[in-house]
Scaffold this motif. Structure first.
Motif, mmCIF file in Angstrom:
data_model
loop_
_atom_site.group_PDB
_atom_site.id
_atom_site.type_symbol
_atom_site.label_atom_id
_atom_site.label_comp_id
_atom_site.label_asym_id
_atom_site.label_seq_id
_atom_site.Cartn_x
_atom_site.Cartn_y
_atom_site.Cartn_z
ATOM 1 N N ALA A 15 0.822 -1.205 0.000
ATOM 2 C CA ALA A 15 0.000 0.000 0.000
ATOM 3 C C ALA A 15 0.858 1.258 0.000
ATOM 4 O O ALA A 15 0.570 2.229 -0.715
ATOM 5 C CB ALA A 15 -0.938 -0.007 1.207
ATOM 6 N N ALA A 16 1.936 1.252 0.793
ATOM 7 C CA ALA A 16 2.836 2.415 0.839
ATOM 8 C C ALA A 16 3.546 2.605 -0.486
ATOM 9 O O ALA A 16 3.704 3.741 -0.971
ATOM 10 C CB ALA A 16 3.847 2.246 1.968
ATOM 11 N N ALA A 53 1.006 3.942 -3.034
ATOM 12 C CA ALA A 53 0.703 5.348 -2.783
ATOM 13 C C ALA A 53 1.844 6.241 -3.261
ATOM 14 O O ALA A 53 1.611 7.313 -3.842
ATOM 15 C CB ALA A 53 0.430 5.563 -1.295
ATOM 16 N N ALA A 54 3.082 5.797 -3.038
ATOM 17 C CA ALA A 54 4.235 6.574 -3.509
ATOM 18 C C ALA A 54 4.265 6.625 -5.028
ATOM 19 O O ALA A 54 4.613 7.655 -5.619
ATOM 20 C CB ALA A 54 5.523 5.962 -2.961
ATOM 21 N N ARG A 55 3.906 5.527 -5.661
ATOM 22 C CA ARG A 55 3.837 5.511 -7.128
ATOM 23 C C ARG A 55 2.826 6.535 -7.624
ATOM 24 O O ARG A 55 3.094 7.277 -8.587
ATOM 25 C CB ARG A 55 3.465 4.118 -7.614
ATOM 26 N N ALA A 56 1.668 6.604 -6.975
ATOM 27 C CA ALA A 56 0.632 7.566 -7.386
ATOM 28 C C ALA A 56 1.115 8.999 -7.180
ATOM 29 O O ALA A 56 0.886 9.870 -8.030
ATOM 30 C CB ALA A 56 -0.650 7.304 -6.603
ATOM 31 N N ARG A 57 1.791 9.257 -6.055
ATOM 32 C CA ARG A 57 2.285 10.615 -5.794
ATOM 33 C C ARG A 57 3.346 11.022 -6.806
ATOM 34 O O ARG A 57 3.391 12.168 -7.254
ATOM 35 C CB ARG A 57 2.862 10.711 -4.377
#
Length: 201
Positions: free
Chosen positions: A94-95, A98-102
């Protein structure tokens, strides 16, 4: 591999995938990665990971930390010799996702980052990013960069060399320098790796 063994593995795959889905659901917050090791003696498996050698056919779920799995996950894995729960990952899936999306394929990132707008050798990283993926086996974010999309003079300038140097810098040196530039922009383990972006002449 014998035909009977190949047929056995193919028949087993749907159940292994279903078991992995159950394990993931039971360990949603600790899940770091998952996969199925599928190798035969002497085969080197994986394109950018350590090789798996020997006769391996195992479904695995990788968890963050060293604590025991939940009772639910343990119950799912129990009774299946070809299902493993592994421990010690540093970042959850999940982390990483989320970093990929950011990071968003590097949109809005210009290199070198200390260059002022208008610098002739400042370039948009997103032009060279071929993709960003979660590497389940290495537990990191893989930023795939196609160095052909970085102009030669920009590449040399990023490395602190004469922009008019002959040829192109070594790919691994350029990717390592780009990784240095991204150190404080990506807050999970990551690597800048070679990628392939279509459309380059």
């Amino acid at each position: 591999m014998s035909r009977p063994e190949a047929r056995r593995r193919l028949a087993r795959l749907p159940e292994m995938e279903a078991l992995l889905a159950e394990l993931h659901a039971a360990e949603l917050h600790r899940t770091a990665g998952w996969g199925i090791d599928h190798a035969v003696p002497g085969q080197w498996w994986g394109r950018d990971t350590e090789a798996i050698q020997g006769d391996s056919f195992v479904a695995w779920l990788w968890l963050t930390g060293d604590g025991p799995p939940s009772a639910g996950a343990e119950a799912v894995a129990a009774g299946h010799d070809d299902v493993e729960i592994r421990f010690g990952a540093s970042a959850s899936y999940a982390a990483l996702a989320a970093a990929r999306a950011r990071f968003a394929d590097g949109f809005g990132v210009f290199l070198p980052r200390d260059a002022v707008e208008g610098d002739e050798h400042r370039f948009a990283l997103s032009d060279a990013v071929a993709g960003v993926r979660v590497d389940h086996r290495l537990n990191l974010l893989a930023v795939e960069v196609d160095e052909r999309w970085v102009a030669r003079d920009d590449a040399w300038a990023l490395l602190g060399r004469d922009p008019f140097s002959d040829g192109r810098p070594a790919e691994d040196e350029l990717l390592a320098r780009i990784a240095e530039e991204l150190q404080d922009l990506i807050d999970v383990p990551f690597a800048v790796v070679a990628g392939w972006k279509s459309g380059h002449n």
